[in-house]
Design a protein around this motif. Sequence first.
Motif, short mmCIF file in Angstrom:
data_model
loop_
_atom_site.label_atom_id
_atom_site.label_comp_id
_atom_site.label_asym_id
_atom_site.label_seq_id
_atom_site.Cartn_x
_atom_site.Cartn_y
_atom_site.Cartn_z
N ASP A 156 -107.33 -0.21 23.11
CA ASP A 156 -106.62 0.23 21.90
C ASP A 156 -105.14 -0.11 21.99
N ASN A 157 -104.56 -0.50 20.86
CA ASN A 157 -103.11 -0.63 20.76
C ASN A 157 -102.66 0.30 19.62
N GLU A 158 -101.35 0.30 19.33
CA GLU A 158 -100.85 1.25 18.32
C GLU A 158 -101.56 1.08 16.97
N THR A 194 -107.34 11.60 21.68
CA THR A 194 -106.26 12.07 20.81
C THR A 194 -106.91 12.52 19.50
N GLY A 195 -106.16 12.52 18.41
CA GLY A 195 -106.78 12.96 17.18
C GLY A 195 -105.74 13.32 16.14
N CYS A 196 -106.11 14.25 15.27
CA CYS A 196 -105.17 14.66 14.22
C CYS A 196 -105.28 16.17 14.02
N THR A 197 -104.25 16.71 13.40
CA THR A 197 -104.17 18.16 13.21
C THR A 197 -103.67 18.46 11.80
N THR A 235 -96.16 8.96 17.68
CA THR A 235 -97.24 9.61 18.44
C THR A 235 -98.16 8.59 19.12
N PHE A 236 -98.52 7.52 18.40
CA PHE A 236 -99.51 6.58 18.96
C PHE A 236 -98.96 5.90 20.22
#
Length: 185
Positions: free
Chosen positions: A159-161, A131-134, A119-120
């Motif tokens: 930002d990187n992975e 982005t975010g989380c679920t 995903t990243f």
Amino acid sequence: MVKKNVCVFISGTGTNLKALIKSSREYNFPINISCVVSNTINANGLNFARMYRIPFYILNSNNKLNLELILQILKHKNISLICLAGYMKILKKNFISAFNGRIINIHPSLLPKYKGLNTFKRVLISKEKITGCTVHYVNKKLDAGKIILQKKIFVESNDNEKTLKAKVQQAEYRTYSESIIKIFK
Ligand code: GRF
């Protein structure tokens, strides 16, 4: 408060497991982590189970007898909810049916965007700003069950992975605990 019994499924590092264990030790948190299941004996997360003296079991879902045994253990322990936390195997359909509506998962994106793996990397390639989380219920389709809670984070241009993962995971720890409170309130 009578706490509900929960089992956490892991495959790897287990930092979400650790965060859930910590929350569960709080007096007002609605769950107790009764056991941990891993599909691999080498999962680092099992060290958290050892550290906090939580029983754990190894699941080999290709072995019918083993799968049946784990199901019996979970029933015997009166497990109300299974929390997948970095569990990298697809659950068998009959397992999902046995715990229908009582399995939840945490995913490192704002679903329905970026289902599945990496995903990243995909978020960065797509130049997403957010982005975010679920946390969502698990059904028979990958990362497609009803959403319980989501948390957004900003993607910075540098930002990187690795940095993105670190930020999303910090959000995950809070979101998983808040989702459990939401389910049992
Ligand atoms: C988390 O980022 C979660 O979203 C994904 O797998 C990762 C597990 O990390 N499903 P950990 O094992 O909890 O550290």
